[in-house]
Scaffold this active site. Structure first.
Site, PDB file in Angstrom:
ATOM      1  N   ILE A  89       0.818  -1.221   0.000  1.00 20.15           N
ATOM      2  CA  ILE A  89       0.000   0.000   0.000  1.00 20.15           C
ATOM      3  C   ILE A  89       0.853   1.274   0.000  1.00 20.15           C
ATOM      4  CG2 ILE A  89      -2.039  -1.078   1.016  1.00 20.15           C
ATOM      5  CD1 ILE A  89      -1.157  -0.076   3.752  1.00 20.15           C
ATOM      6  N   GLY A  90       2.161   1.118  -0.255  1.00 20.44           N
ATOM      7  CA  GLY A  90       3.010   2.301  -0.403  1.00 20.44           C
ATOM      8  C   GLY A  90       3.733   2.751   0.846  1.00 20.44           C
ATOM      9  N   ASP A 102       4.014  -4.774  -7.453  1.00 22.39           N
ATOM     10  CA  ASP A 102       3.446  -5.752  -6.533  1.00 22.39           C
ATOM     11  C   ASP A 102       2.441  -6.603  -7.308  1.00 22.39           C
ATOM     12  OD1 ASP A 102       3.202  -5.656  -3.098  1.00 22.39           O
ATOM     13  OD2 ASP A 102       1.885  -6.981  -4.221  1.00 22.39           O
ATOM     14  N   SER A 128      10.211  -4.919   0.609  1.00 22.53           N
ATOM     15  CA  SER A 128       9.753  -5.705   1.756  1.00 22.53           C
ATOM     16  C   SER A 128       9.233  -7.037   1.216  1.00 22.53           C
ATOM     17  CB  SER A 128       8.641  -4.942   2.496  1.00 22.53           C
ATOM     18  OG  SER A 128       8.176  -5.683   3.591  1.00 22.53           O
ATOM     19  N   CYS A 161       7.254 -12.333   3.900  1.00 24.53           N
ATOM     20  CA  CYS A 161       7.870 -12.787   5.151  1.00 24.53           C
ATOM     21  C   CYS A 161       7.453 -14.211   5.513  1.00 24.53           C
ATOM     22  CB  CYS A 161       7.503 -11.841   6.295  1.00 24.53           C
ATOM     23  SG  CYS A 161       5.716 -11.788   6.642  1.00 24.53           S
TER      24      CYS A 161
END
Length: 345
Positions: free
Chosen positions: A12-13, A33, A75, A78
């Protein structure tokens, strides 16, 4: 220096907001993304940014060169490294994109700066070793951190792994260790400045945020409950409101003393051998209702993630989607401070 930022796994930035927070000169030249819902939120807030629904594995060094990107912010997923997951590391197919980037980074001559965020635990993974080898091969200097927003005066715990790297010059603080605080800061100083939960609370939270009565009666004693005067909250994950335990805190407007008194009365009913009567259960539910327990709103979670007040979701985004997207995002202030460290010291 004018920074030309390539933002990968952009969500979402959050990284874009961190770049703005750090007050660096330049622009995000592309954001990639695979999540179309996240991309819609990003494009809603940054209408001029080139947001692409793209698989990162299709990115080439020629594209990076054409964009003249000199900063890479990312990012990666994960899940291959989370405590709750199978921890399959580089054998998890969700690690493939990062593996591709590790082969790409040494070929991208325009890149001068890199910042990567991931879950705590990544520091001991094969994926981390692969990433560091790629930085080394490309001639980068790097430092690694495990940091949490509570070290930056934000009343939230969210321990995450960070790596900052640059080509031109080394950093003036120790290498070869994982830093657990920002260089030159002390834990005592941070605690003195900590914000209270009351600072981020919306006064008109909708009734739908109240914890449902079935959850209240069955699960309330395992929930992490936060009061207005406290300076803490648990890490919010994408499962917040959907799962009760370990996904984030719930909020009560009562003081700790008031809620403690109520929960003591609830425990007294639970200890009573005659507590199965309808009257006893109604009395128990009546007490629990007095706590006025509710979930944090998406806006409040966004504030705890250090997103600015100008950040908003498109009207079509559901609450469930909002919580999932925020749970998958980054803390803007933590990354912003690391960007300052990356580009100035």
């Amino acid at each position: 220096m004018e920074f030309r930022v390539l933002e990968l796994f952009s969500g979402i930035g959050g990284m874009h907001y961190a770049f703005k927070y750090a007050q660096l000169s330049g622009e995000v030249v592309a954001a990639l993304d695979v999540n179309t819902v996240a991309n819609a939120v990003y494009a809603h807030n940054y209408k001029g940014t080139n947001v692409k629904t793209r698989n990162i594995q299709s990115l080439t060094d020629k594209e990076v060169a054409k964009l003249k990107a000199n900063m890479l912010l990312m990012s990666p997923p994960c899940q291959p490294h989370t405590r709750q997951g199978l921890q399959r590391d580089i054998d998890d197919k969700r690690s493939c994109a990062l593996s591709h980037l590790c082969s790409l980074i040494p070929q991208c001559e325009t890149l001068q700066y890199v910042l990567m965020e991931n879950v705590k635990g990544f520091e001991g993974s094969q994926a981390r070793n692969q990433f560091i080898e790629a930085l080394q091969k490309a001639g980068f200097h790097w430092r690694e951190f495990i940091l949490t927003p509570s070290q930056f005066n934000v009343p939230n715990t969210r321990h995450r792994y960070y790596c900052i790297a640059r080509r031109d010059k080394d950093f003036p603080f120790e290498a070869g260790k994982v830093w657990e605080q920002m260089p030159g800061t002390s834990a005592e100083y941070t605690q003195q400045l900590m914000s209270k939960i009351s600072d981020i609370i919306e006064t008109d939270a909708p009734l739908e945020t109240l914890v449902p009565e079935d959850v209240l009666t069955k699960r309330v004693l395992v929930m992490d409950i936060v009061h207005p005067d406290q300076s803490r909250s648990m890490c919010f994950t994408k499962g917040y409101t959907h799962y009760t335990e370990g996904t984030g805190s719930a909020y009560t407007p009562l003081s700790e003393e008031e809620s403690h008194r109520i929960f003591e009365a609830v425990k007294a009913i639970d200890m009573d051998p005659n507590n199965s009567t309808c009257e006893a259960q109604q009395r128990r539910l009546g007490l629990l209702r007095q706590v006025k327990l509710r979930y944090f709103t998406p806006r409040e979670v966004a504030r705890l993630m250090s997103f600015p007040e100008g950040f908003e979701f498109p009207t079509e985004t559901t609450n469930r989607q909002k919580y999932r997207l925020l749970g998958n995002s980054i803390n803007v202030r933590v990354v912003g401070e690391l960007l300052k460290l990356l580009t100035t010291l």
